[in-house]
Design an enzyme around this catalytic site. Structure first.
Site, PDB file in Angstrom:
ATOM      1  N   GLY A  36       0.792  -1.158  -0.063  1.00 56.00           N
ATOM      2  CA  GLY A  36       0.069   0.011  -0.072  1.00 56.00           C
ATOM      3  C   GLY A  36       0.891   1.360   0.095  1.00 56.00           C
ATOM      4  O   GLY A  36       0.597   2.172  -0.793  1.00 56.00           O
ATOM      5  N   HIS A  37       1.785   1.263   0.676  1.00 56.77           N
ATOM      6  CA  HIS A  37       2.621   2.384   0.860  1.00 56.77           C
ATOM      7  C   HIS A  37       3.465   2.512  -0.480  1.00 56.77           C
ATOM      8  O   HIS A  37       3.539   3.616  -0.825  1.00 56.77           O
ATOM      9  CB  HIS A  37       3.896   2.265   2.198  1.00 56.77           C
ATOM     10  CG  HIS A  37       3.289   2.234   3.297  1.00 56.77           C
ATOM     11  ND1 HIS A  37       3.351   1.008   4.187  1.00 56.77           N
ATOM     12  CD2 HIS A  37       2.568   3.357   4.025  1.00 56.77           C
ATOM     13  CE1 HIS A  37       2.837   1.511   5.220  1.00 56.77           C
ATOM     14  NE2 HIS A  37       2.395   2.690   5.388  1.00 56.77           N
ATOM     15  N   GLN A  61       0.012  11.353  17.965  1.00 58.51           N
ATOM     16  CA  GLN A  61      -1.306  10.710  17.368  1.00 58.51           C
ATOM     17  C   GLN A  61      -1.861   9.600  17.991  1.00 58.51           C
ATOM     18  O   GLN A  61      -2.991   8.908  17.509  1.00 58.51           O
ATOM     19  CB  GLN A  61      -1.393  10.799  15.707  1.00 58.51           C
ATOM     20  CG  GLN A  61      -0.545   9.602  15.173  1.00 58.51           C
ATOM     21  CD  GLN A  61      -0.355   9.587  13.618  1.00 58.51           C
ATOM     22  OE1 GLN A  61       0.345  10.345  13.108  1.00 58.51           O
ATOM     23  NE2 GLN A  61      -0.949   8.454  13.087  1.00 58.51           N
ATOM     24  N   GLY A 148      -3.357   7.401   1.459  1.00 55.17           N
ATOM     25  CA  GLY A 148      -4.211   6.144   0.851  1.00 55.17           C
ATOM     26  C   GLY A 148      -5.755   6.519   1.424  1.00 55.17           C
ATOM     27  O   GLY A 148      -5.937   6.949   2.574  1.00 55.17           O
ATOM     28  N   ASP A 151      -7.323   5.253   4.876  1.00 55.59           N
ATOM     29  CA  ASP A 151      -7.734   6.559   5.733  1.00 55.59           C
ATOM     30  C   ASP A 151      -8.401   7.494   5.124  1.00 55.59           C
ATOM     31  O   ASP A 151      -7.766   8.853   5.260  1.00 55.59           O
ATOM     32  CB  ASP A 151      -6.117   6.710   6.418  1.00 55.59           C
ATOM     33  CG  ASP A 151      -5.415   5.659   7.088  1.00 55.59           C
ATOM     34  OD1 ASP A 151      -5.973   5.245   7.921  1.00 55.59           O
ATOM     35  OD2 ASP A 151      -4.419   5.449   6.621  1.00 55.59           O
ATOM     36  N   SER A 186      -2.076  -3.115   5.496  1.00 54.89           N
ATOM     37  CA  SER A 186      -2.085  -2.270   6.671  1.00 54.89           C
ATOM     38  C   SER A 186      -0.784  -2.757   7.540  1.00 54.89           C
ATOM     39  O   SER A 186      -0.837  -4.157   7.447  1.00 54.89           O
ATOM     40  CB  SER A 186      -3.523  -2.426   7.694  1.00 54.89           C
ATOM     41  OG  SER A 186      -3.240  -1.709   8.951  1.00 54.89           O
TER      42      SER A 186
END
Ligand code: PAF
Length: 287
Positions: A36-37, A61, A148, A151, A186
């Site tokens: 994904g990254h 966060q 992405g 999120d 993820s």
């Protein structure tokens, strides 16, 4: 690939690239990189002269009972993956470099978009995200930044403060990357046992059921949410945090899907909280 560890390093690097007239694409990450990254990196590579990735597990966060300490950190393996894209530079600061003694300035997006979905479950999370992303975009002198769709609420929040603060950065949202099984990629998938990974397939399967119903003409929001809830409840290891459907990108409640809408879920599988979503009413990634 250059490894930048200090504020001075990244400022000097970005300044030099700007003096050469280059456009800079930033891909902020917390590391433990997966496909994904790398898809975000490739999108940046295709659009910008220079690609800077950041690998920083951002303490502000995470809530006090969240997985900050356990979050996977494997910088060397991350660098090897970044080289394959290739990425030009990676920024990997220590927390004390980003938040030195006396740090007390935060970017806080007020209002409804941060109070629902993950914002309701994770108070302070988006304040931490907005603060670090503002700092990273500023340090990298980014023209473009890449995030992405998994999120999706994060993208909405980032676009909000970029507009409100008149930041000169274009925010790109890149579609969700899934494993062949359908599981959204993820970094937190690594927490799952083999049994839990099987159970986690219920997220994408449940969303797919709602997509099928929507494509067959069902637009009633309550019905679409109920389809997802009923499907998730068939998996004994799944505990629902939320199943929501809002217009997108406004994140307003709507009775029917008549425009682009975000069907978003958060589900605990064992101790691991996973999120997934689909955008109904328009092609994913069009936003
Ligand atoms: O999406 C993430 O991994 C993080 O929230 C981000 C954008 C890198 C900020 O720490």
């Amino acid at each position: 690939m250059e490894i930048l560890r200090t504020i001075a390093d990244i400022q000097a690097y970005a300044k030099a690239r700007k003096q050469e007239g280059k456009t800079i694409g930033l891909v902020p990450t917390m590391g433990a990189l997966h496909e994904g990254h790398l898809t975000l990196m490739r999108a940046a590579r295709a659009k910008c002269d220079i690609v800077i990735a950041s690998v920083f597990v951002n303490p502000v966060q995470f809530g006090p009972n969240e997985d900050f300490d356990a979050y996977p950190r494997r910088f060397e393996a991350d660098c090897q993956k970044l080289e394959t894209v290739p990425v030009d530079a990676v920024f990997h600061p220590e927390p004390s470099e980003m938040y030195p003694e006396g740090f007390c300035t935060y970017v806080n997006v007020e209002g409804d978009i941060t109070h629902k979905l993950c914002g309701a479950q994770r108070p302070g999370h988006f304040r931490g995200v907005a603060t670090v992303v503002t700092k990273l975009m500023n340090l990298a002198r980014a023209d473009e930044a890449f995030f992405g769709q998994k999120d999706a609420q994060q993208v909405v929040v980032i676009r909000r403060f970029v507009a409100d603060l008149n930041l000169n950065v274009h925010i790109n949202m890149v579609p969700i990357v899934r494993e062949e099984s359908g599981l959204a990629r993820s970094s937190r998938n690594q927490y799952l046992s083999a049994e839990e990974k099987d159970a986690a397939l219920i997220l994408s399967r449940s969303l797919r059921k709602a997509v099928t119903a929507y494509e067959s003409g069902e637009t009633d929001v309550a019905t679409l949410k109920q389809i997802v809830i009923a499907s998730l409840n068939t998996e004994p290891l799944a505990r629902i945090d939320y199943v929501e459907l809002y217009d997108f990108p406004g994140l307003n409640e709507v009775p029917r899907v008549t425009q682009a809408s975000l069907l978003a879920i958060a589900v605990k599988i064992g101790k691991t909280r996973l999120i997934d979503n689909v955008i109904l009413g328009k092609e994913a990634g069009e936003a």
